[in-house]
Write an enzyme that holds these catalytic residues in place. Structure first.
Site, PDB file in Angstrom:
ATOM      1  N   THR A   1      -0.946 -22.536  28.610  1.00 29.29           N
ATOM      2  CA  THR A   1      -0.305 -24.656  28.559  1.00 29.29           C
ATOM      3  C   THR A   1       0.288 -24.284  29.883  1.00 29.29           C
ATOM      4  OG1 THR A   1      -1.384 -24.579  26.878  1.00 29.29           O
ATOM      5  CG2 THR A   1      -0.298 -26.224  27.446  1.00 29.29           C
TER       6      THR A   1
ATOM      7  N   CYS B   1       2.793 -24.812  19.988  1.00 32.86           N
ATOM      8  CA  CYS B   1       1.480 -25.592  21.272  1.00 32.86           C
ATOM      9  C   CYS B   1       2.486 -27.027  21.441  1.00 32.86           C
ATOM     10  CB  CYS B   1       0.486 -25.882  21.136  1.00 32.86           C
ATOM     11  SG  CYS B   1      -0.620 -23.930  20.974  1.00 32.86           S
TER      12      CYS B   1
ATOM     13  N   ARG C   1       5.515 -18.699  14.124  1.00 34.39           N
ATOM     14  CA  ARG C   1       6.735 -19.266  15.275  1.00 34.39           C
ATOM     15  C   ARG C   1       6.646 -20.593  15.846  1.00 34.39           C
ATOM     16  NH1 ARG C   1       3.208 -16.354  20.612  1.00 34.39           N
ATOM     17  NH2 ARG C   1       1.359 -17.325  18.996  1.00 34.39           N
TER      18      ARG C   1
HETATM   19  N1  LIG Z   1      -2.106 -20.863  20.307  1.00 30.58           N
HETATM   20  C1  LIG Z   1      -2.434 -21.756  19.703  1.00 30.58           C
HETATM   21  O1  LIG Z   1      -2.882 -22.425  19.205  1.00 30.58           O
HETATM   22  C2  LIG Z   1      -3.659 -21.622  21.669  1.00 30.58           C
HETATM   23  C3  LIG Z   1      -3.800 -23.311  22.077  1.00 30.58           C
HETATM   24  C4  LIG Z   1      -3.997 -23.153  23.360  1.00 30.58           C
HETATM   25  C5  LIG Z   1      -3.640 -23.001  23.717  1.00 30.58           C
HETATM   26  N2  LIG Z   1      -2.647 -22.481  24.139  1.00 30.58           N
HETATM   27  C6  LIG Z   1      -1.722 -21.374  24.926  1.00 30.58           C
HETATM   28  O2  LIG Z   1      -2.156 -20.456  25.063  1.00 30.58           O
HETATM   29  C7  LIG Z   1      -1.192 -19.605  25.472  1.00 30.58           C
HETATM   30  C8  LIG Z   1      -1.433 -17.754  24.680  1.00 30.58           C
HETATM   31  O3  LIG Z   1      -1.157 -18.255  23.435  1.00 30.58           O
HETATM   32  P1  LIG Z   1      -1.200 -17.483  22.409  1.00 30.58           P
HETATM   33  O4  LIG Z   1      -1.103 -18.245  20.990  1.00 30.58           O
HETATM   34  O5  LIG Z   1      -2.822 -16.854  22.859  1.00 30.58           O
HETATM   35  O6  LIG Z   1       0.350 -16.196  22.668  1.00 30.58           O
HETATM   36  P2  LIG Z   1       0.390 -14.634  21.271  1.00 30.58           P
HETATM   37  O7  LIG Z   1       1.791 -14.516  21.779  1.00 30.58           O
HETATM   38  O8  LIG Z   1      -0.862 -14.792  20.220  1.00 30.58           O
HETATM   39  O9  LIG Z   1      -0.681 -14.333  22.267  1.00 30.58           O
HETATM   40  C9  LIG Z   1      -0.052 -13.859  24.085  1.00 30.58           C
HETATM   41  C10 LIG Z   1      -0.811 -12.450  24.218  1.00 30.58           C
HETATM   42  O10 LIG Z   1      -0.219 -11.776  25.302  1.00 30.58           O
HETATM   43  C11 LIG Z   1       0.651 -10.713  25.802  1.00 30.58           C
HETATM   44  N3  LIG Z   1       1.318 -10.346  26.741  1.00 30.58           N
HETATM   45  C12 LIG Z   1       2.892 -11.101  26.956  1.00 30.58           C
HETATM   46  N4  LIG Z   1       3.391 -10.919  28.130  1.00 30.58           N
HETATM   47  C13 LIG Z   1       1.677 -10.066  28.693  1.00 30.58           C
HETATM   48  C14 LIG Z   1       1.793  -9.743  29.716  1.00 30.58           C
HETATM   49  N5  LIG Z   1       2.464 -10.006  30.936  1.00 30.58           N
HETATM   50  N6  LIG Z   1       1.307  -9.235  30.553  1.00 30.58           N
HETATM   51  C15 LIG Z   1      -0.064  -8.660  29.556  1.00 30.58           C
HETATM   52  N7  LIG Z   1      -0.126  -9.493  28.111  1.00 30.58           N
HETATM   53  C16 LIG Z   1       0.966 -10.172  27.717  1.00 30.58           C
HETATM   54  C17 LIG Z   1       0.995 -10.876  23.924  1.00 30.58           C
HETATM   55  O11 LIG Z   1       1.816  -9.196  23.666  1.00 30.58           O
HETATM   56  C18 LIG Z   1       0.495 -11.689  23.060  1.00 30.58           C
HETATM   57  O12 LIG Z   1      -0.879 -10.383  22.449  1.00 30.58           O
HETATM   58  C19 LIG Z   1       0.047 -19.721  25.515  1.00 30.58           C
HETATM   59  O13 LIG Z   1       0.503 -20.738  26.989  1.00 30.58           O
HETATM   60  C20 LIG Z   1      -0.504 -21.340  24.275  1.00 30.58           C
HETATM   61  O14 LIG Z   1       0.597 -22.418  24.746  1.00 30.58           O
HETATM   62  C21 LIG Z   1      -2.150 -20.905  22.747  1.00 30.58           C
END
Ligand SMILES: NC(=O)c1ccc[n+]([C@@H]2O[C@H](COP(=O)([O-])OP(=O)(O)OC[C@H]3O[C@@H](n4cnc5c(N)ncnc54)[C@H](O)[C@@H]3O)[C@@H](O)[C@H]2O)c1
Length: 437
Positions: free
Chosen positions: A137, A277, A348
């Site tokens: 996002t 989020c 978080r």
């Molecule tokens: N969790 C939700 O409810 C949700 C819903 C919709 C959108 N989003 C969006 O999706 C995105 C990801 O969210 P999430 O909840 O999955 O995060 P998360 O922290 O659960 O997962 C992200 C993963 O990315 C890895 N990571 C970080 N930097 C990296 C890099 N340089 N290379 C490779 N891996 C790397 C981390 O180790 C982690 O495992 C965010 O932008 C969030 O706003 C999240």
């Protein structure tokens, strides 16, 4: 200009997809694509890769059996998910889908570091014809103005000639086993008309709910960030109503139930807005608006109001304890739940921490019980102790902070001292609770 025929965009089943970032968003998506294509899941967190390889998802988004069904031991299979921390394993991929975190810094400004770092990684292995799709996002403009230049610089390739980009925001709701990724209509977009159709076809091949191809990447980016900002603002409004009706001695939930009988009344509930989020994304939009010289009034007012709710909830609890004749200083209080939302282990940016902090300032001794939170994460992030099992003690006050399914089955009378207070932040306990937000 070349005529575009939508039927040209059938996805070759031999493609290889890389998913960068295997968290709450990346893993369910990787699992889904892996049922049809060869997927390489990449994450810099080696312990995450190790637990996924052993067939366990600690985020609880993908159950072990479902995960184990798609896991494969090498990247050369036609379908299946191969998890790795080695970038070299991604070299043969044609589609790179980036699902890394997009947090804010301590001043609530967007922190694009994970996006830059992951774009650098992909840039190192990018080839002619590849497509890089962002799912994180962001505010409108991040993909093309912030990430693509990194890809160009590191790869030495030219955007929209040698390689292409797309943006397809994720809409999953962690902990929700009904609205899983394939059942949520997906917005797609591409850096050219043809790439948009190609990206759309890719998602359409696995998302049963279908897709909506947006006319540009910026439109798709904006659509996602306003979905969460709208939710934040609506919750802020009902939180304000809760504050007003509490002063008037009126039960907010009863008011909302009555108002919801009108066909166009929106059914939002008051509560704590945490996680990374809804409580974060509006800051992305606000920051971008400010860069264009516009100071957003409503978006930031919503954020301020929602961010103040933890302290407000604590003050309400203390007032009610005093009214019940409970001696506040030294009282034992049981906080049910520490995660940012129900049935999800993510801690978080959880706002329960604000409630606990404020309660402690009144001299209250708080025991936190959460059956699904990882106690080590809570200790590391907030320096708080959490227990995972029901305590044997009895308490002066019990606060339902998070509506985990397990809490709805609890026998509260075994945990209560005589004349204790039960406060229901989520409004789910019904008559058991003395008061709710
Ligand atoms: N969790 C939700 O409810 C949700 C819903 C919709 C959108 N989003 C969006 O999706 C995105 C990801 O969210 P999430 O909840 O999955 O995060 P998360 O922290 O659960 O997962 C992200 C993963 O990315 C890895 N990571 C970080 N930097 C990296 C890099 N340089 N290379 C490779 N891996 C790397 C981390 O180790 C982690 O495992 C965010 O932008 C969030 O706003 C999240």
């Amino acid at each position: 200009m070349k005529k575009v025929d939508k039927n040209d965009y059938k996805i070759d089943k031999n493609i290889k997809i890389a998913i960068i970032g295997l968290g709450y968003v990346g893993l369910p998506l990787a699992r889904l694509f892996a049922t049809k294509y060869s997927v390489i899941g990449f994450d810099i967190n080696e312990s995450r890769i190790a637990s996924l390889k052993s067939g366990t998802d600690t985020t609880l988004e993908v159950d072990d059996v479902t995960l184990q069904k798609v896991l494969v031991n090498n990247s050369s299979q036609n379908t299946g998910l191969y998890c790795t921390s080695s970038l070299d394993d991604l070299a043969a991929c044609n589609y790179f889908i980036i699902t890394v975190p997009t947090p804010v810094d301590k001043n609530n400004r967007p922190d694009l570091t994970p996006l830059y770092k992951s774009s650098e990684s992909v840039g190192k292995i990018l080839k002619k014809g590849d497509i890089v799709i962002y799912e994180s996002t962001v505010y409108p403009g991040v993909t093309e103005e912030q990430c693509v230049p990194v890809l160009e610089k590191v790869s030495g390739l030219k955007f929209n000639e040698d390689f292409f980009a797309g943006y397809s925001p994720e809409r999953i709701n962690p902990g929700d086993k009904e609205h899983t990724v394939e059942k949520i209509l997906k917005v797609t977009s591409g850096s050219t008309l043809e790439i948009g159709l190609k990206v759309d076809a890719l998602y359409k091949s696995v998302i049963t709910a279908g897709t909506h191809l947006a006319p540009s990447i910026k439109v798709a980016e904006a659509a996602k960030v306003i979905e969460n900002s709208q939710r934040d603002i609506n919750i802020a409004f009902v939180n304000e109503l809760a504050k007003i009706f509490n002063l008037m001695g009126i039960d907010t939930q009863e008011v909302l139930t009555a108002a919801a009988t009108k066909w166009n009344f929106l059914p939002f509930k008051p509560g704590l807005v945490g996680g990374h989020c809804i409580g974060v994304d509006p800051y992305y939009l606000a920051q971008r608006a400010q860069e264009f010289g516009y100071h957003p009034e409503i978006i930031l007012a919503g954020r301020r109001l929602n961010d103040s709710m933890g302290e407000y909830v604590a003050s309400q609890i203390v007032k009610l304890m005093i009214k019940k004749g409970i001696s506040v200083n030294g009282a034992n209080l049981l906080m049910l739940g520490i995660t940012f939302k129900e049935n999800c282990p993510d801690v978080r940016n959880t706002k329960i921490v604000d409630v606990v902090k404020a309660l402690k300032e009144y001299g209250i001794i708080v025991t936190i019980f959460d059956p699904i939170a990882n106690a080590n994460d809570v200790k590391k992030e907030y320096n708080l102790i959490t227990i995972n099992n029901i305590p044997d003690d009895k308490f002066d006050a019990i606060v339902l902070g998070v509506a985990h399914a397990e809490f709805l089955e609890l026998n509260f009378s075994e945990l209560q001292k005589e004349d204790s207070l039960i406060y229901d932040v989520k409004g789910v306990l019904g008559a058991i609770a003395d008061n709710r937000l």
